[in-house]
Design a protein around this motif. Structure first.
Motif, short mmCIF file in Angstrom:
data_model
loop_
_atom_site.label_atom_id
_atom_site.label_comp_id
_atom_site.label_asym_id
_atom_site.label_seq_id
_atom_site.Cartn_x
_atom_site.Cartn_y
_atom_site.Cartn_z
N THR A 2 0.90 -1.27 0.13
CA THR A 2 -0.01 -0.19 0.15
C THR A 2 1.02 1.17 -0.11
N ALA A 3 1.80 1.29 0.89
CA ALA A 3 2.71 2.42 0.87
C ALA A 3 3.51 2.61 -0.40
N TYR A 4 3.98 1.61 -0.77
CA TYR A 4 4.89 1.60 -2.06
C TYR A 4 4.02 2.08 -3.22
N SER A 5 2.89 1.56 -3.53
CA SER A 5 1.97 2.09 -4.32
C SER A 5 1.47 3.59 -4.29
N GLY A 6 1.36 4.09 -2.88
CA GLY A 6 1.01 5.37 -2.65
C GLY A 6 2.35 6.32 -3.09
N GLY A 7 3.52 5.59 -3.27
CA GLY A 7 4.50 6.51 -3.70
C GLY A 7 4.47 6.98 -5.28
N THR A 8 3.64 6.44 -6.06
CA THR A 8 3.40 6.55 -7.52
C THR A 8 2.56 8.12 -7.45
N GLY A 9 1.92 8.47 -6.42
CA GLY A 9 1.17 9.64 -6.35
C GLY A 9 -0.06 9.31 -6.97
N GLY A 10 -0.50 10.51 -7.61
CA GLY A 10 -1.77 10.43 -8.42
C GLY A 10 -2.22 9.44 -9.21
N PRO A 11 -1.21 8.86 -10.06
CA PRO A 11 -1.60 7.72 -11.15
C PRO A 11 -1.94 6.38 -10.31
N GLY A 12 -1.43 6.41 -9.03
CA GLY A 12 -1.84 5.08 -8.55
C GLY A 12 -2.77 5.10 -7.46
N ARG A 13 -3.71 6.16 -7.42
CA ARG A 13 -4.78 6.21 -6.61
C ARG A 13 -5.74 5.30 -6.28
N ARG A 14 -6.29 4.70 -7.37
CA ARG A 14 -7.28 3.80 -7.31
C ARG A 14 -6.57 2.29 -6.73
N ARG A 15 -5.44 2.04 -7.37
CA ARG A 15 -5.08 0.74 -6.69
C ARG A 15 -4.42 1.11 -5.19
N THR A 16 -3.85 2.03 -4.78
CA THR A 16 -3.50 2.24 -3.52
C THR A 16 -4.92 2.07 -2.51
N ALA A 17 -5.97 2.69 -3.11
CA ALA A 17 -7.09 2.74 -2.04
C ALA A 17 -7.57 1.33 -1.86
N GLU A 18 -7.46 0.54 -3.11
CA GLU A 18 -8.03 -0.86 -2.86
C GLU A 18 -7.16 -1.65 -2.23
N LEU A 19 -5.62 -1.20 -2.14
CA LEU A 19 -4.73 -2.13 -1.24
C LEU A 19 -4.99 -1.76 0.13
N ALA A 20 -5.31 -0.38 0.66
CA ALA A 20 -5.43 0.09 1.57
C ALA A 20 -6.66 -0.65 2.64
N GLU A 21 -7.83 -0.67 1.82
CA GLU A 21 -8.85 -1.28 2.20
C GLU A 21 -8.71 -2.69 2.35
N ALA A 22 -7.87 -3.65 1.60
CA ALA A 22 -7.76 -4.91 1.65
C ALA A 22 -6.99 -4.97 3.10
N THR A 23 -5.87 -4.18 3.25
CA THR A 23 -5.08 -4.14 4.48
C THR A 23 -5.99 -3.96 5.63
N ARG A 24 -6.88 -2.98 5.60
CA ARG A 24 -7.65 -2.77 6.92
C ARG A 24 -8.48 -3.97 7.31
N GLU A 25 -9.28 -4.81 6.10
CA GLU A 25 -10.05 -5.98 6.32
C GLU A 25 -9.36 -6.99 7.01
N LEU A 26 -7.97 -7.35 6.49
CA LEU A 26 -7.25 -8.34 6.88
C LEU A 26 -6.72 -8.15 8.40
N ALA A 27 -6.29 -6.75 8.79
CA ALA A 27 -5.83 -6.59 9.99
C ALA A 27 -7.35 -6.62 10.94
N SER A 28 -8.52 -6.22 10.54
CA SER A 28 -9.53 -6.41 11.43
C SER A 28 -9.86 -7.78 11.67
N ARG A 29 -9.55 -8.68 10.91
CA ARG A 29 -10.06 -10.06 10.88
C ARG A 29 -8.98 -10.84 11.72
N LEU A 30 -7.96 -10.42 11.35
CA LEU A 30 -6.63 -11.12 12.52
C LEU A 30 -6.55 -10.64 13.87
N GLY A 31 -6.99 -9.36 14.25
CA GLY A 31 -6.95 -8.88 15.54
C GLY A 31 -5.68 -8.83 16.18
#
Length: 246
Positions: A2-31
């Protein structure tokens, strides 16, 4: 990722948002507190790299709180949350808060023998803490300490932080010729290191060179070559297509 995708800045916004959401879901599930802190912090770093400073600052503070209160063995993660939170304050113009926190955090890093955190606090945007106190000599000293302790092999982000900080100090001290020569000579190393693939580094570097060129030209009573250099950098900033670069 997620952080590396964010490094692309504007061009990577959609993919970065998807990765961030997936990360949040996994973290929530694993506790896991560690994963909770990471999911918040990497989303904050991505927000910072995309120019969403207020969101980045608030999320970095949340991530820092999780790492401090609920985790152990997270020196790198804690430092990263602090770096990007303070960087967001720099862009938001919250220099008073920056100047208050940086020396305190540096003392803590030194007491813990945390070279990574101490190096980052002494240079890059956080070096402005000493300029805000009207102490360019202290600002140079801090960069010198960071340089002395970090490896000289290769060209790392820390080496870019060094150049960025020294150029800021040069401009503050009314030494624009030195600032322009320093940043202009660094572009070759920045390209070879591939750090210019990070939109924030790319933008800061072109902006810094343009500022230095304008300052030197003003000192010389207008220099057409330097004005053209600044115009080229300005066009490069426009092509990034971000509101903060415009």
């Amino acid at each position: 990722e997620t952080a590396y995708s964010g490094g692309t800045g504007g061009p990577g916004r959609r993919r970065t948002a998807e990765l961030a959401e997936a990360t949040r879901e996994l973290a929530s599930r694993l506790g896991s507190p560690h994963l909770d802190g990471l999911s918040v912090t990497v989303a904050a770093i991505a927000a910072f790299l995309q120019g969403r400073w207020r969101e980045a600052r608030e999320s970095c503070e949340r991530g820092e709180g999780i790492f401090r209160d609920r985790c152990t063995g997270v020196a790198w993660e804690l430092a990263s949350a602090q770096f990007f939170g303070l960087g967001a304050r720099y862009y938001l113009g919250e220099i008073g808060e920056l100047s208050a926190r940086v020396p305190e955090l540096l003392r803590e890093a030194e007491a813990r023998g945390d070279l990574y955190r101490a190096t980052g606090l002494r240079s890059w945007r956080t070096n402005a803490a000493w300029l805000a106190l009207d102490d360019p000599d202290a600002a140079r000293f801090q960069v010198g300490e960071a340089t002395r302790r970090w490896t000289r092999q290769g060209f790392h982000l820390q080496h870019y932080y060094e150049v960025f900080s020294l150029c800021q100090i040069d401009l503050y001290a009314a030494e624009p010729e030195q600032a322009y020569a320093r940043i202009d000579a660094t572009f070759g190393e920045l390209r070879r290191s591939m750090l210019l693939r990070i939109q924030n580094v790319r933008v800061e570097s072109h902006y810094l060179r343009a500022r230095a060129a304008l300052a030197v030209s003003a000192n010389r009573g207008t220099d057409p070559a330097l004005l053209r250099s600044a115009e080229r950098d300005a066009r490069r900033l426009e092509r990034e297509g971000m509101s903060w670069t415009e």
